[in-house]
Design an enzyme around this catalytic site. Structure first.
Site, PDB file in Angstrom:
ATOM      1  CB  SER A 288      11.283 -42.663  22.236  1.00 15.94           C
ATOM      2  OG  SER A 288      11.005 -41.396  22.781  1.00 15.94           O
TER       3      SER A 288
ATOM      4  CG  ASP B 212       4.618 -39.648  19.110  1.00 16.53           C
ATOM      5  OD1 ASP B 212       4.753 -38.864  20.077  1.00 16.53           O
ATOM      6  OD2 ASP B 212       5.515 -40.406  18.714  1.00 16.53           O
TER       7      ASP B 212
ATOM      8  CG  HIS C   9       5.993 -41.570  22.104  1.00 18.08           C
ATOM      9  ND1 HIS C   9       6.711 -41.315  20.960  1.00 18.08           N
ATOM     10  CD2 HIS C   9       6.897 -41.804  23.081  1.00 18.08           C
ATOM     11  CE1 HIS C   9       8.004 -41.373  21.245  1.00 18.08           C
ATOM     12  NE2 HIS C   9       8.138 -41.675  22.515  1.00 18.08           N
TER      13      HIS C   9
END
Length: 305
Positions: free
Chosen positions: A164, A246, A278
Site C-alpha cells: 500500500s 482492491d 486490499h
C-alpha cells in the site's frame, strides 16, 4: 457544529480525524510486539535507532543462523503500509507477516519505522525511508554500527518491499537510489504489494498529509508516469501485486504499464489475485490465496536475478 477544541476540521476514516486545535485522533490503534527471539521460528529481532536527532528507527530480523561458517543472506528492506499515517514495524501484523516471509525465504529484514504524517508531514516519511537505506548501506564496508548487518548481509542482493503506502515509498526510494547512484549496495528487486498511487481526482487526504503536494496527478509521488527519473529506478526487476477487488488495483496496473514503457531496462511482472481485497494477505494469512501470494514473494527473492 461542535465548538472550541472539539471542532473537527478534517475527517479521513478509517485513518484519522483532525481537530481545529491541532489534535489528531486516529481511528486505529496498534499493539506492540517486543523484539527478541521468536520461539516458534528461531527468528531473532532487535530494535535500532538510526537517527537520534529525528527518532528514526527500525526493527532488524534475522533467521536462525547455524554455526560460524554461514553464507551471507539477501536483505529485504521493508516499508509498512497504513496511509502514511498509521502502522509500525513493531505491531503484530508486521511481525507475523515478516517472520513468515523470513522463515520461507531465509533472508534478513530491516523494517523501517518512518515518522508518520500528519504530525510529521510528507515528504518526511520518504526522506526517513531514504535515510534508512543510506544507513543500511554504511554496513557494506563494515563501517555501520549493527553487527547483524555487517556479518550476515549480502549487499549484492538487496530488495525493497512495501504494501500500500509502503509500496509507494519503496518505489520512490528505489528511484532515488538509481538517480543518485547509491553504489555501496545493489538493489536487485522491488516488491510492490497493492501499491497506493493517486488517481485523476485530487486525493484530499494525501494533500492534507503533505506540505508540498497538490494531491493531484501532477505530483510524481502520486503519479510515477510524470517522474522524469522513472526510467532510472535502481533495480533489475519489479513485482507488482494487485487484488481483484482492491479499489487501488487499476493504479497498480497503470504503474506496471508506466514502468514498462519508461525506457528502464529491467523486468516488471504483474500478479493479480482473484476474489481478494486490499492487503488481504496480512489479515487472512492462512488462506490459500495468501499462501500462494507468499510463494510469489519468496520466488521473486530467491529465483535468479
Amino acid at each position: 457544529m461542535a465548538s472550541g477544541t472539539n471542532e473537527i476540521t478534517h475527517d479521513f476514516p478509517p485513518f484519522f480525524k483532525a481537530y481545529k486545535d491541532g489534535r489528531i485522533e486516529r481511528y486505529m490503534s496498534h499493539d506492540h510486539v517486543p523484539a527478541g527471539l521468536d520461539p516458534h521460528t528461531g527468528i531473532q529481532s532487535e530494535d535500532v535507532v538510526i537517527s537520534p536527532e529525528t527518532g528514526l528507527s527500525a526493527r532488524i530480523f534475522i533467521p536462525r543462523i547455524n554455526g560460524s561458517d554461514h553464507q551471507k543472506l539477501p536483505l529485504l528492506v521493508h516499508y509498512h503500509g497504513g496511509g502514511f499515517c498509521v502502522g509500525s514495524p513493531f505491531d503484530s501484523i508486521s511481525h507475523k507477516f515478516l517472520t513468515s516471509l523470513i522463515s520461507q525465504a531465509n533472508i534478513i529484514v530491516v523494517s523501517v519505522d518512518y515518522r508518520l504524517a500528519p504530525e510529521h508531514p510528507l515528504p518526511i516519511a520518504y526522506d526517513d525511508s531514504w535515510a534508512a537505506l543510506q544507513w543500511i548501506a554504511t554496513h557494506s564496508d563494515k563501517q555501520g554500527p549493527e553487527p547483524w548487518l555487517t556479518e550476515y548481509v549480502d549487499f549484492g542482493r538487496v530488495f525493497l518491499a512495501g504494501e500500500s503506502a509502503g509500496a509507494n515509498i519503496a518505489h520512490h526510494v528505489a528511484v532515488r537510489a538509481g538517480a543518485t547512484g547509491l553504489s555501496s549496495l545493489k538493489i536487485v528487486g522491488v516488491l510492490m504489494v497493492h501499491p497506493f498511487f493517486g488517481g485523476k481526482e485530487t486525493d484530499e487526504m494525501y494533500k492534507f498529509l503533505s506540505s508540498t503536494s497538490t494531491g493531484r496527478d501532477d505530483d510524481p509521488k502520486l503519479n510515477p508516469e510524470v517522474d522524469p527519473d522513472l526510467s532510472r529506478i535502481g533495480c533489475a526487476k519489479v513485482l507488482v501485486c494487485v487484488a481483484e477487488k482492491d479499489w487501488l488495483k487499476d493504479r497498480g496496473v497503470a504503474y506496471q504499464g508506466s514502468l514498462g514503457k519508461s525506457g528502464w531496462g529491467g523486468g516488471v511482472e504483474l500478479v493479480e489475485t482473484k476474489g481478494e481485497d486490499h492487503c488481504f494477505h496480512l489479515f487472512n494469512a492462512e488462506s490459500e490465496n495468501a499462501t500462494s501470494l507468499m510463494k510469489k514473494f519468496v520466488d521473486f527473492i530467491n529465483v535468479g536475478e
